[in-house]
Design a protein around this motif. Structure first.
Motif, PDB file in Angstrom:
ATOM      1  N   PRO A  66       0.722  -1.269   0.018  1.00 21.62           N
ATOM      2  CA  PRO A  66      -0.032   0.023  -0.023  1.00 21.62           C
ATOM      3  C   PRO A  66       0.787   1.207  -0.036  1.00 21.62           C
ATOM      4  O   PRO A  66       0.514   2.234  -0.548  1.00 21.62           O
ATOM      5  CB  PRO A  66      -0.810  -0.056   1.236  1.00 21.62           C
ATOM      6  CG  PRO A  66      -0.989  -1.701   1.774  1.00 21.62           C
ATOM      7  CD  PRO A  66       0.266  -2.182   1.147  1.00 21.62           C
ATOM      8  N   ARG A 100       2.068   1.813  -3.488  1.00 24.95           N
ATOM      9  CA  ARG A 100       1.069   2.367  -4.475  1.00 24.95           C
ATOM     10  C   ARG A 100       0.809   3.952  -4.249  1.00 24.95           C
ATOM     11  O   ARG A 100       0.426   4.638  -4.959  1.00 24.95           O
ATOM     12  CB  ARG A 100      -0.079   1.445  -4.272  1.00 24.95           C
ATOM     13  CG  ARG A 100      -0.050   0.282  -5.100  1.00 24.95           C
ATOM     14  CD  ARG A 100      -1.464  -0.554  -5.013  1.00 24.95           C
ATOM     15  NE  ARG A 100      -1.985  -0.684  -4.000  1.00 24.95           N
ATOM     16  CZ  ARG A 100      -2.050  -1.765  -3.219  1.00 24.95           C
ATOM     17  NH1 ARG A 100      -0.926  -2.571  -3.245  1.00 24.95           N
ATOM     18  NH2 ARG A 100      -2.568  -1.717  -1.931  1.00 24.95           N
ATOM     19  N   LEU A 101       0.648   4.112  -2.788  1.00 25.57           N
ATOM     20  CA  LEU A 101       0.101   5.415  -2.501  1.00 25.57           C
ATOM     21  C   LEU A 101       1.308   6.577  -2.764  1.00 25.57           C
ATOM     22  O   LEU A 101       1.071   7.570  -3.523  1.00 25.57           O
ATOM     23  CB  LEU A 101      -0.044   5.469  -0.954  1.00 25.57           C
ATOM     24  CG  LEU A 101      -1.206   4.891  -0.293  1.00 25.57           C
ATOM     25  CD1 LEU A 101      -1.149   4.874   1.018  1.00 25.57           C
ATOM     26  CD2 LEU A 101      -2.397   5.866  -0.925  1.00 25.57           C
ATOM     27  N   VAL A 149      -7.399   9.044  -3.939  1.00 28.70           N
ATOM     28  CA  VAL A 149      -6.213   8.127  -3.967  1.00 28.70           C
ATOM     29  C   VAL A 149      -6.486   7.346  -2.690  1.00 28.70           C
ATOM     30  O   VAL A 149      -6.460   6.009  -2.507  1.00 28.70           O
ATOM     31  CB  VAL A 149      -4.939   8.466  -4.154  1.00 28.70           C
ATOM     32  CG1 VAL A 149      -3.743   7.450  -3.905  1.00 28.70           C
ATOM     33  CG2 VAL A 149      -4.795   9.117  -5.544  1.00 28.70           C
ATOM     34  N   ALA A 173      -5.050  -1.099   5.275  1.00 20.02           N
ATOM     35  CA  ALA A 173      -3.724  -0.342   4.689  1.00 20.02           C
ATOM     36  C   ALA A 173      -3.524   0.698   5.919  1.00 20.02           C
ATOM     37  O   ALA A 173      -4.079   1.889   5.697  1.00 20.02           O
ATOM     38  CB  ALA A 173      -3.847   0.145   3.315  1.00 20.02           C
ATOM     39  N   THR A 224      -7.536   3.460  -2.115  1.00 17.04           N
ATOM     40  CA  THR A 224      -6.694   2.482  -1.628  1.00 17.04           C
ATOM     41  C   THR A 224      -7.279   1.601  -0.399  1.00 17.04           C
ATOM     42  O   THR A 224      -7.251   0.369  -0.439  1.00 17.04           O
ATOM     43  CB  THR A 224      -5.412   3.145  -0.951  1.00 17.04           C
ATOM     44  OG1 THR A 224      -4.574   3.777  -2.194  1.00 17.04           O
ATOM     45  CG2 THR A 224      -4.371   2.186  -0.463  1.00 17.04           C
ATOM     46  N   SER A 277      -9.515  -0.866  -1.859  1.00 18.05           N
ATOM     47  CA  SER A 277      -9.071  -1.988  -2.204  1.00 18.05           C
ATOM     48  C   SER A 277      -8.363  -2.822  -1.223  1.00 18.05           C
ATOM     49  O   SER A 277      -8.015  -4.151  -1.365  1.00 18.05           O
ATOM     50  CB  SER A 277      -8.078  -1.880  -3.564  1.00 18.05           C
ATOM     51  OG  SER A 277      -7.180  -1.123  -3.271  1.00 18.05           O
ATOM     52  N   ASP A 278      -7.874  -2.177  -0.223  1.00 16.63           N
ATOM     53  CA  ASP A 278      -7.091  -2.806   0.910  1.00 16.63           C
ATOM     54  C   ASP A 278      -7.499  -2.126   2.123  1.00 16.63           C
ATOM     55  O   ASP A 278      -6.812  -1.386   2.849  1.00 16.63           O
ATOM     56  CB  ASP A 278      -5.648  -2.635   0.560  1.00 16.63           C
ATOM     57  CG  ASP A 278      -4.722  -3.168   1.880  1.00 16.63           C
ATOM     58  OD1 ASP A 278      -5.280  -3.882   2.669  1.00 16.63           O
ATOM     59  OD2 ASP A 278      -3.360  -3.333   1.450  1.00 16.63           O
ATOM     60  N   ALA A 322      -2.596   4.294   4.839  1.00 16.38           N
ATOM     61  CA  ALA A 322      -3.816   4.955   3.989  1.00 16.38           C
ATOM     62  C   ALA A 322      -4.761   5.605   5.015  1.00 16.38           C
ATOM     63  O   ALA A 322      -5.224   6.825   4.917  1.00 16.38           O
ATOM     64  CB  ALA A 322      -4.245   4.146   3.009  1.00 16.38           C
TER      65      ALA A 322
END
Length: 164
Positions: free
Chosen positions: A21, A24-25, A41, A52, A45, A48-49, A55
């Motif tokens: 994560p 990606r972030l 974003v 995280a 995130t 999808s996760d 996040a």
């Protein structure tokens, strides 16, 4: 306003490395998006996760800094639920005792939970809800007697707000 940080450069005071994560972030946020883009974003995130932690941390801080306290409180609630789920302990902070989870283990879901509970106390304080804030600070003090997460700072603010 341009978001000028990379997630991997933001120290996560609750510890834990979440490379997937975080990478990606970092890639998405360092593309130079504005705060609205950053929020999108972060929310994507988490969709999808849902575990995280980085996040959650970034999103509730982003909302807090924009004085969107009700929204920040909701994100904190989701973060607490994710930490409890991942750590295998009760979501309700009132049900915890010093030995009910590894609160002082920095790279744990329990420590993230505790750190996020501190964020909740500060959000409540900023909303003027001192009576709601104090029991949370008392519980944090019980679970973190060494003040590893720094909740004493929030307590000092609460004491100052109560005396004014």
């Amino acid at each position: 306003m341009i978001l000028d940080f990379r997630v991997k450069e933001v120290p996560l005071p609750f510890g834990g490395e979440q490379p997937g994560p975080t990478q990606r972030l970092d890639a998405l946020l360092s593309a130079g998006g504005n705060l609205s883009h950053a929020e999108q974003v972060l929310r994507a995130t988490l969709e999808s996760d849902p575990d995280a932690f980085a996040a959650y941390f970034a999103l509730y801080k982003l909302l807090f800094r924009q004085s969107r306290l009700v929204e920040a409180e909701a994100v904190v609630g989701s973060a607490l639920a994710a930490a409890a789920r991942q750590g295998g302990f009760d979501l309700n902070w009132q049900n915890h005792a010093a030995g009910s989870a590894p609160w002082s283990t920095v790279n744990s879901a329990a420590h993230f939970y505790l750190f996020t509970l501190k964020a909740l106390s500060f959000i409540l304080l900023r909303q003027g809800r001192i009576a709601d804030c104090r029991p949370i600070l008392d519980k944090i003090e019980e679970l973190d007697p060494g003040d590893l997460i720094g909740a004493s700072v929030i307590r000092a603010y609460a004491d100052g707000a109560a005396s004014s």
